[in-house]
Design a protein around this motif. Structure first.
Motif, PDB file in Angstrom:
ATOM      1  N   LEU A  89      40.891  33.067  42.243  1.00 41.29           N
ATOM      2  CA  LEU A  89      40.437  33.275  40.866  1.00 41.29           C
ATOM      3  C   LEU A  89      39.862  34.676  40.673  1.00 41.29           C
ATOM      4  O   LEU A  89      40.111  35.322  39.652  1.00 41.29           O
ATOM      5  CB  LEU A  89      39.409  32.213  40.470  1.00 41.29           C
ATOM      6  N   GLU A  90      39.108  35.163  41.636  1.00 40.55           N
ATOM      7  CA  GLU A  90      38.537  36.512  41.532  1.00 40.55           C
ATOM      8  C   GLU A  90      39.655  37.557  41.505  1.00 40.55           C
ATOM      9  O   GLU A  90      39.604  38.505  40.715  1.00 40.55           O
ATOM     10  CB  GLU A  90      37.575  36.781  42.692  1.00 40.55           C
ATOM     11  N   THR A  91      40.677  37.382  42.337  1.00 43.20           N
ATOM     12  CA  THR A  91      41.816  38.303  42.335  1.00 43.20           C
ATOM     13  C   THR A  91      42.528  38.273  40.986  1.00 43.20           C
ATOM     14  O   THR A  91      42.864  39.331  40.429  1.00 43.20           O
ATOM     15  CB  THR A  91      42.811  37.928  43.459  1.00 43.20           C
ATOM     16  N   LEU A  92      42.753  37.086  40.450  1.00 47.68           N
ATOM     17  CA  LEU A  92      43.396  36.967  39.141  1.00 47.68           C
ATOM     18  C   LEU A  92      42.573  37.627  38.045  1.00 47.68           C
ATOM     19  O   LEU A  92      43.105  38.354  37.204  1.00 47.68           O
ATOM     20  CB  LEU A  92      43.638  35.497  38.795  1.00 47.68           C
ATOM     21  N   LEU A  93      41.257  37.385  38.058  1.00 45.24           N
ATOM     22  CA  LEU A  93      40.388  37.973  37.042  1.00 45.24           C
ATOM     23  C   LEU A  93      40.371  39.498  37.147  1.00 45.24           C
ATOM     24  O   LEU A  93      40.392  40.205  36.140  1.00 45.24           O
ATOM     25  CB  LEU A  93      38.983  37.404  37.146  1.00 45.24           C
ATOM     26  N   THR A  94      40.359  40.015  38.353  1.00 49.06           N
ATOM     27  CA  THR A  94      40.381  41.466  38.565  1.00 49.06           C
ATOM     28  C   THR A  94      41.668  42.052  37.989  1.00 49.06           C
ATOM     29  O   THR A  94      41.640  43.071  37.293  1.00 49.06           O
ATOM     30  CB  THR A  94      40.262  41.792  40.061  1.00 49.06           C
ATOM     31  N   ARG A  95      42.780  41.401  38.252  1.00 54.46           N
ATOM     32  CA  ARG A  95      44.067  41.894  37.740  1.00 54.46           C
ATOM     33  C   ARG A  95      44.148  41.789  36.213  1.00 54.46           C
ATOM     34  O   ARG A  95      44.683  42.661  35.550  1.00 54.46           O
ATOM     35  CB  ARG A  95      45.215  41.139  38.383  1.00 54.46           C
ATOM     36  N   LEU A  96      43.600  40.709  35.663  1.00 59.62           N
ATOM     37  CA  LEU A  96      43.590  40.561  34.206  1.00 59.62           C
ATOM     38  C   LEU A  96      42.721  41.629  33.542  1.00 59.62           C
ATOM     39  O   LEU A  96      43.095  42.182  32.504  1.00 59.62           O
ATOM     40  CB  LEU A  96      43.098  39.163  33.811  1.00 59.62           C
ATOM     41  N   ARG A  97      41.579  41.919  34.156  1.00 61.00           N
ATOM     42  CA  ARG A  97      40.706  42.967  33.599  1.00 61.00           C
ATOM     43  C   ARG A  97      41.405  44.317  33.620  1.00 61.00           C
ATOM     44  O   ARG A  97      41.207  45.136  32.728  1.00 61.00           O
ATOM     45  CB  ARG A  97      39.403  43.019  34.383  1.00 61.00           C
TER      46      ARG A  97
END
Length: 144
Positions: free
Chosen positions: A134-142
């Motif tokens: 989830l942290e990786t996904l959120l980082t990429r979305l940001r």
């Protein structure tokens, strides 16, 4: 209606597949991995690896090309141990939307299908791994 047959690769196949209704789906048949016993005239079904079977059914549903049916949606929600309200909250919708999808009163939209698939797949991942994903996904979305 498509018939889906499940079997364990390490066991011999039975002669006649067993129509497995305990999961709430109408089209699931088991070719092995179960035992039917009788006690006092009543038949009892024992599945060798019930969690593994339900995980295989869930993966079959979410990795399929078509949107899940109402019963399949209910199956996935129950496997994630979520109420209609909890799933609706995760999808940013009302619990009535989820109820209508499960009753097949309306079609589930594409974005909700995608989100449901991601939510189910993440539910299979260990908590610590899930946080990393989830942290990786959120980082990429940001970054977008």
């Amino acid at each position: 209606m498509n018939i889906h047959q499940f079997y364990r690769a390490d066991e011999a196949l039975c002669d006649a597949p067993l129509h497995y209704l305990d999961c709430g789906l109408d089209n699931i048949y088991l070719k092995n991995g179960f035992e039917v016993s009788e006690n006092d005239g009543e038949k009892f079904l024992t599945v060798t690896d019930l969690d593994g079977l339900h995980r295989a059914i869930g993966l079959h549903i979410v990795l399929g090309r078509k949107a899940p049916s109402g019963k399949e949606l209910r199956f996935l929600r129950n496997e994630m141990d979520m109420s209609q309200n909890e799933l609706a909250t995760m999808l940013g919708l009302s619990d009535q939307s989820v109820a209508r999808w499960e009753k097949e009163q309306c079609d589930i939209n594409g974005a909700a299908v995608f989100a449901l698939r991601v939510i189910y797949l993440l539910s299979l991942v260990q908590d610590d791994e899930r946080e990393k994903i989830l942290e990786t996904l959120l980082t990429r979305l940001r970054a977008l």
